[in-house]
Enzyme design. Sequence first.
Site, PDB file in Angstrom:
ATOM      1  N   PHE A  99       4.137 -10.484   1.413  1.00 45.95           N
ATOM      2  CA  PHE A  99       3.515 -10.528   2.855  1.00 45.95           C
ATOM      3  C   PHE A  99       3.265  -8.935   3.249  1.00 45.95           C
ATOM      4  O   PHE A  99       4.116  -8.134   3.393  1.00 45.95           O
ATOM      5  CB  PHE A  99       4.448 -11.121   3.760  1.00 45.95           C
ATOM      6  CG  PHE A  99       3.811 -11.207   5.101  1.00 45.95           C
ATOM      7  CD1 PHE A  99       2.893 -12.115   5.340  1.00 45.95           C
ATOM      8  CD2 PHE A  99       3.835 -10.128   6.231  1.00 45.95           C
ATOM      9  CE1 PHE A  99       1.976 -12.308   6.778  1.00 45.95           C
ATOM     10  CE2 PHE A  99       3.283 -10.426   7.143  1.00 45.95           C
ATOM     11  CZ  PHE A  99       2.258 -11.185   7.437  1.00 45.95           C
ATOM     12  N   LYS A 144       5.731  -0.948  12.238  1.00 44.91           N
ATOM     13  CA  LYS A 144       6.700  -1.572  13.325  1.00 44.91           C
ATOM     14  C   LYS A 144       7.651  -0.644  13.780  1.00 44.91           C
ATOM     15  O   LYS A 144       7.492  -0.066  14.902  1.00 44.91           O
ATOM     16  CB  LYS A 144       7.396  -2.758  12.347  1.00 44.91           C
ATOM     17  CG  LYS A 144       6.631  -3.703  11.627  1.00 44.91           C
ATOM     18  CD  LYS A 144       7.589  -4.825  11.229  1.00 44.91           C
ATOM     19  CE  LYS A 144       6.716  -5.931  10.715  1.00 44.91           C
ATOM     20  NZ  LYS A 144       5.596  -6.721  11.477  1.00 44.91           N
ATOM     21  N   ASP A 170       5.871  -0.648   0.284  1.00 46.53           N
ATOM     22  CA  ASP A 170       5.859  -1.163   1.577  1.00 46.53           C
ATOM     23  C   ASP A 170       7.153  -1.317   2.443  1.00 46.53           C
ATOM     24  O   ASP A 170       7.780  -2.373   2.255  1.00 46.53           O
ATOM     25  CB  ASP A 170       4.867  -2.535   1.596  1.00 46.53           C
ATOM     26  CG  ASP A 170       4.811  -3.094   3.080  1.00 46.53           C
ATOM     27  OD1 ASP A 170       5.508  -2.547   3.998  1.00 46.53           O
ATOM     28  OD2 ASP A 170       3.939  -4.090   3.165  1.00 46.53           O
TER      29      ASP A 170
END
Length: 419
Positions: free
Chosen positions: A145, A259, A230
């Site tokens: 994801f 984030k 990531d």
Amino acid sequence: MTTAHGAAETAIAQIETFSSHNYHPLPVVVESGEGAWLTDVDGNRYLDFLSAYSAVNFGHSNPELVKVAVAQLAKVSITSRAVYSATFGPFVEALAKLCGKDMVLPMNTGVEAVESSLKLARKWGYEVKGVPEDRANIIVMEGNFHGRTISVISFSSDDDATGSYGPFTPGFVKVPYGDLEAIEQAMDADTVAILVEPIQGEAGVITPPPGFLPGVRELADRHGVLMIADEIQSGLGRTGSTFYCDQVGVVPDLYLLGKALGGGIVPVSAVVGNAEVLGLLKPGQHGSTFGGNPLGAAVGLAVVRMLETGELQARSRELGAYLHDRLAALVGRGVTEVRGIGLWAGVDIDPALGTGRQICERLLAHGVIAKDTHGQTVRMAPPLVITREELDLAVDALAEVLAEAGAEAGAVAVGAAIG
């Protein structure tokens, strides 16, 4: 399950009427937050065990971060990169040094960082490695994801993410996560990068098999390709170190961050790497109106300063070990498996007790907010500022919810047998 009423009922009706239904929220309308706690519009308080998918690592309304943000708002919030801004230089220098790299490419959302890295990897492949134009390929992992743009969903394994959105962007090769042999077999002369989540968060907090990430690093070096990590969810203290890669002795060519980099206040993301890759960009070849804005840079710098002390990473290690010990005790009592590291866990629920969503709805009624994924998994990722006592409250609530669901399932089974 908690039933919305009063102000919450009105707000939910308004949202369901006027907002696109691209999410399926729990029936709670949050009005404020402090530390590890959220308060809804009806005054009910909840322990936050989601942290906005790790965007709120440092807690809601963190006083230090709020102070920085308010001070910067009183000065200037956005200028665009058409001019220099006073907060930008200190931010990119501090972040580059935190990562042990030369340069930072600032963006806003996590998926923008991913998209930027794909462009950079291709550019590096053509201009440095010598791959023929339009032939570059990037190896990615099944179950990944990385966001929801067209290019990123082009290599998703999730039918919900890909359905009705084709045609898709070419140039990606999917291999099983954790399979070094499959990665090597997928490589050819046109491979420019391997993109990997060190821990697959959305997939259910799937940790890599021993030796996998060092193996990816070795393959990238041996075949002359970039390793892109990531760390948008796993990074910035979540797993007990600044980056999860640190725990296995791996340094990728590019870090993807987001984030928590915005402190839970403003979207901030970045690609961080060395000049041999990021230095390839020339004016006009890539950009973002809001990327590196003064407000985001000020908050991002404050986040980096907090991480430089190592205190939050240590807290995540210590409290994470305690959390996992407590969750492990629930295996066989409504839980089939617990995965993760630091203050991050994927808890698989026994299907006999209900789905992950149903357990999250029950948890809400017990004052805990968590999020399900892939049917049976409940993800737990509290802010790193949470206390041991607050962890106990949440795990005790989970144990009580599992016991309730088990008792109900047993009663249904008995009733069916009698009937």
